[in-house]
Design an enzyme around this catalytic site. Structure first.
Site: not given
Length: 130
Positions: A9, A65, A77, A80, A92, A110, A118
């Site tokens: 993540r 790319r 893509c 959210e 994210r 993160y 988180r």
């Protein structure tokens, strides 16, 4: 050790809804995720990237790319879920890869204000869990 499938993540916030800001932040996030986990593009099964609805000036996959070897990695893509009060201007990433690492050895990344998502998992500048 047996190879298994693991998720990595990552998230980063962007200062403004401009193409350069989105691509630059995504590039930084992808490079940091790779550095902290030691994988190569051939290890990756696929990548899912989401952005909050307030970001729409560019596809964050454009940053991939610019990275060598990512041309054949499947990427999607999406937007959210717009939960009221959630973190704004956030990219994210859920990167799925084949690895010999255990779940506890995966370094989730993160950056910027995304550390609030988180705080138990984010990496410090020294690559250690906070």
């Amino acid at each position: 050790m047996v190879r298994g499938v693991r998720g990595v993540r990552g998230a980063i916030t962007v200062k403004e809804n401009k193409e350069e800001a989105i691509v630059s932040a995504a590039f930084r996030l992808f490079k940091t995720m790779q550095k902290e986990n030691g994988y190569v593009p051939d290890d990756i099964s696929h990548i899912i990237i989401t952005m909050t609805p307030d970001l729409d000036a560019a596809f964050p996959a454009k940053a991939l790319r610019q990275l060598e070897g990512y041309d054949l990695v499947p990427v999607m893509c999406a937007q959210e879920i717009p939960v009221p009060g959630s973190l704004e201007k956030c990219i994210r990433v859920m990167l799925t890869l084949n690895t010999t690492k255990s779940p506890g050895e995966i370094n989730h990344v993160y950056l910027e204000d995304a550390v609030t998502l988180r705080p138990d998992l984010f990496l410090t500048n020294q690559g250690q869990l906070r």
